[in-house]
Design an enzyme around this catalytic site. Structure first.
Site, mmCIF file in Angstrom:
data_model
loop_
_atom_site.group_PDB
_atom_site.id
_atom_site.type_symbol
_atom_site.label_atom_id
_atom_site.label_comp_id
_atom_site.label_asym_id
_atom_site.label_seq_id
_atom_site.Cartn_x
_atom_site.Cartn_y
_atom_site.Cartn_z
ATOM 1 C CG ASN A 7 11.635 20.698 -26.174
ATOM 2 O OD1 ASN A 7 11.740 21.083 -25.097
ATOM 3 N ND2 ASN A 7 10.789 20.060 -26.635
ATOM 4 N NE ARG A 84 9.003 22.311 -22.908
ATOM 5 C CZ ARG A 84 9.343 21.631 -21.868
ATOM 6 N NH1 ARG A 84 10.515 20.764 -21.720
ATOM 7 N NH2 ARG A 84 8.476 21.168 -20.758
ATOM 8 C CG HIS A 172 4.276 18.754 -19.319
ATOM 9 N ND1 HIS A 172 4.142 17.893 -18.196
ATOM 10 C CD2 HIS A 172 5.687 18.693 -19.566
ATOM 11 C CE1 HIS A 172 5.289 17.876 -17.651
ATOM 12 N NE2 HIS A 172 6.292 17.999 -18.751
ATOM 13 N N GLY A 201 7.346 11.779 -17.817
ATOM 14 C CA GLY A 201 8.745 11.814 -18.013
ATOM 15 C C GLY A 201 9.502 12.194 -16.875
ATOM 16 N NE ARG A 276 16.253 5.530 -19.056
ATOM 17 C CZ ARG A 276 16.725 6.343 -19.823
ATOM 18 N NH1 ARG A 276 16.933 6.201 -20.976
ATOM 19 N NH2 ARG A 276 17.438 7.269 -19.478
ATOM 20 N N GLY A 321 5.965 7.404 -20.303
ATOM 21 C CA GLY A 321 4.890 6.862 -20.873
ATOM 22 C C GLY A 321 4.848 6.432 -22.138
ATOM 23 C CD GLU A 322 6.682 9.165 -26.115
ATOM 24 O OE1 GLU A 322 7.855 8.897 -26.887
ATOM 25 O OE2 GLU A 322 6.612 10.323 -26.188
ATOM 26 C CD GLU A 373 7.370 19.149 -25.439
ATOM 27 O OE1 GLU A 373 6.886 18.931 -24.391
ATOM 28 O OE2 GLU A 373 8.736 18.651 -25.465
#
Length: 386
Positions: A7, A84, A172, A201, A276, A321-322, A373
């Site tokens: 991926n 992917r 996505h 992301g 970050r 998001g996570e 995924e």
């Protein structure tokens, strides 16, 4: 026999090894920071380790490192390698075996996803050399969105362009397929009818899902549209592009470089596209970049709620998001008129597994659900190989 999943994203490479039935994951790997200083996270037998990748800091180096690890770790026959593929156009709506003819068709779509499609297809070639006896299988990010109504897929251009493929595709889709399935599993009282899925992301988009089917997406003809991303601009007035062509002398190649690689959070902050880094920075520009990201997320939630004619659930996924609790909180603030409220403690504690982060009295369920995924690709491989 084993199944391998590759991926390749715009700034990362994930890989996994599954048993032949797709049910058991024997190995998981994630190479982050492609294009910069790459770092490998490897998980096997429940033990996680992290190390630097001593290879060229590009997608080719990441793929070579991943295949070297897979060659060392796999001691049985590889039955299939699943990939992917970001863009399948309108023709590829289901997983397919990747033949040279199919690959040629997919390569023709590369201008629509220049940060992804060439790397996806290069991975197919590399995997074919590494595992010559394996079946190569492609799964498509655009396929989930082929249930869109016509009004969501067209632009207000002469219809001849729609017939030529100038239309909204959405991306996505493999992530959204997993999130839709997982939300069904964790929701109490059955499947929520009206759902917004937020894959946030380095690449970021949102998807409106009604009764399990995609009816709208923030991404369109290319992976540039909608939300601002790490290095991609997101929604932009096409008049800006005409202006830059006329006043700055930018041609198609220069615009491609600007819009895909030098814009988004990186362009706004002048620092980095990594969320970050921006959250740790004290500069005004970094703060403004975050403000803009939050604003655009909130705007798209409002728009997709209109498309859905209401909202039952909001799901956060993807690397941002996570993991970015503060951004989730900021994005959700101000939606009291929808009856949406999050629980601060639940939001801070959400990590690693699906977690409901909405307040007990919220009329909209808000979730953090890690996307997978690779599991979607593995399931598709088992079905196709059968």
């Amino acid at each position: 026999m084993s199944l391998v999943v590759l991926n390749a994203g715009s700034s990362s490479l994930k890989f996994a090894v599954f048993t032949a039935n797709g049910q058991n994951r024997q190995l998981t790997g994630h190479i982050d920071g492609v294009g910069e200083a790459m770092q490998l996270t490897l998980k096997r037998n429940g033990v996680e380790e992290t190390q630097a990748v001593p290879a060229a800091a590009d997608h080719g180096g990441a793929m070579a490192a991943a295949l070297d690890i897979l060659a060392e770790e796999i001691d049985d026959q590889v039955r299939g390698v699943g990939h992917r593929i970001v863009h399948g156009g309108t023709r590829f709506t289901d997983p397919v075996i990747l033949t040279p003819e199919v690959e040629a068709e997919l390569d023709a779509l590369s201008p629509l996803a220049p940060l992804h499609q060439p790397h996806n297809l290069a991975g197919v070639q590399a995997a074919r050399r590494a595992f010559p006896g394996a079946v190569q299988i492609g799964c498509f990010d655009t396929a989930f969105h082929r249930s869109h109504p016509w009004v969501n897929d067209t632009f207000a251009l002469p219809l001849e362009y729609f017939d030529k493929g100038v239309r909204r595709y959405g991306f996505h889709g493999l992530s959204y397929q997993w999130l839709t399935r997982r939300l069904d599993d964790v929701s109490v009282g059955g499947r929520p009818q009206k759902v917004i899925l937020a894959h946030l992301g380095a690449g970021a988009s949102m998807c409106a899902v009604k009764d399990g089917r995609s009816i709208g997406s923030t991404m369109g003809f290319s992976a540039l549209d909608g939300l601002p991303m790490a290095t991609r601009c997101g929604q932009i007035d096409p008049g800006v592009l005409l202006h830059l062509m006329e006043t700055e002398g930018l041609d198609a190649a220069a615009l491609t470089e600007l819009l895909y690689k030098e814009s988004g959070l990186k362009g706004l902050s002048g620092l980095s596209g990594d969320m970050r880094v921006l959250e740790a920075s004290k500069t005004q520009e970094a703060a403004q970049a975050l403000d803009y990201f939050v604003f655009r997320c909130r705007r798209e939630i409002g728009a997709l709620t209109g498309v859905l004619e209401g909202l039952d659930a909001l799901v956060f996924a993807g690397g941002v998001g996570e993991n970015a609790q503060s951004l989730r909180k900021r994005i959700c603030s101000g939606f009291e008129y929808l009856g949406l409220a999050i629980d601060d403690d639940a939001n801070q504690a959400a990590h690693g597994d699906a977690a409901r982060i909405s307040a007990a009295d919220s009329s909209v369920d808000v979730w953090m659900i890690p996307t997978d995924e690779e599991a979607v690709i593995a399931d598709a491989m088992v079905e196709l190989l059968a």
